[in-house]
Scaffold this active site. Sequence first.
Site, PDB file in Angstrom:
ATOM      1  N   CYS A 129      63.690 -26.475 -35.737  1.00 58.09           N
ATOM      2  CA  CYS A 129      64.867 -25.649 -35.442  1.00 58.09           C
ATOM      3  C   CYS A 129      64.848 -24.379 -36.306  1.00 58.09           C
ATOM      4  O   CYS A 129      64.025 -23.510 -36.089  1.00 58.09           O
ATOM      5  CB  CYS A 129      66.150 -26.468 -35.606  1.00 58.09           C
ATOM      6  SG  CYS A 129      67.570 -25.720 -34.753  1.00 58.09           S
ATOM      7  N   HIS A 156      65.542 -31.367 -33.209  1.00 58.01           N
ATOM      8  CA  HIS A 156      65.718 -32.074 -34.478  1.00 58.01           C
ATOM      9  C   HIS A 156      65.170 -33.500 -34.397  1.00 58.01           C
ATOM     10  O   HIS A 156      65.922 -34.444 -34.165  1.00 58.01           O
ATOM     11  CB  HIS A 156      67.213 -32.141 -34.840  1.00 58.01           C
ATOM     12  CG  HIS A 156      67.793 -30.836 -35.240  1.00 58.01           C
ATOM     13  ND1 HIS A 156      67.852 -30.415 -36.553  1.00 58.01           N
ATOM     14  CD2 HIS A 156      68.345 -29.849 -34.506  1.00 58.01           C
ATOM     15  CE1 HIS A 156      68.423 -29.230 -36.607  1.00 58.01           C
ATOM     16  NE2 HIS A 156      68.731 -28.860 -35.384  1.00 58.01           N
ATOM     17  N   GLU A 200      64.334 -35.389 -36.753  1.00 58.58           N
ATOM     18  CA  GLU A 200      64.841 -36.196 -37.871  1.00 58.58           C
ATOM     19  C   GLU A 200      66.191 -36.851 -37.576  1.00 58.58           C
ATOM     20  O   GLU A 200      66.626 -37.738 -38.311  1.00 58.58           O
ATOM     21  CB  GLU A 200      64.940 -35.328 -39.148  1.00 58.58           C
ATOM     22  CG  GLU A 200      66.147 -34.423 -39.232  1.00 58.58           C
ATOM     23  CD  GLU A 200      66.097 -33.165 -38.369  1.00 58.58           C
ATOM     24  OE1 GLU A 200      67.083 -32.409 -38.382  1.00 58.58           O
ATOM     25  OE2 GLU A 200      65.079 -32.944 -37.676  1.00 58.58           O
TER      26      GLU A 200
END
Length: 196
Positions: free
Chosen positions: A77, A168, A170
Amino acid sequence: MKIGVLALQGAVAEHAAAIKAVDAQPVIIKHAEELAEIDGLLLPGGESTAMRKLIDFLDLLEPLQKFAAVKPVFGTCAGLILLAKQIEGQDDAHIGAMNISVSRNSFGRQVDSFEASLPIENVAADFPAVFIRAPKIEAVSEGVKVLAKINGEIVCAQEGHLLGCSFHPELTTDVRLMEHFKQMIATSLLERNISV
């Protein structure tokens, strides 16, 4: 294997957890001298302009550029924006290591956030990609491999030891993209004749 997380802003703890999940050691990076300890670096999501101000304040820009020239870096990002050589509507890049052009907030504002099951070449057929105020890759130069698109827009690419995505990873429990980055680091270590 030690993988750093640039800990100036953004989802630092989540990236560290993802690193642990692939049996690597996370290292929190806030100062230039800490870069010497790590085999690869994650640039997390957040706000790229705020990150750049902190990078400048901490005199990290040149050390990050030198690191990205030789060791693997993965930008997610806002981290993708930091990695890009060109940013639409902006004269100067940040780290400027990856031969891509990006545009900020291309998928809308926070309220336009969404999740999509995304095929990523050599990684997954169905990766759960979370898009939050996401940038997109407008163009890639020769040597950059497009790994994933959504509705025709490029959202993940790799150039040698550099990896970037608009979403994202994560924020999910799926570690396949992190495993891919770990393999990139292992390859880099072998190429530089460093034992893993």
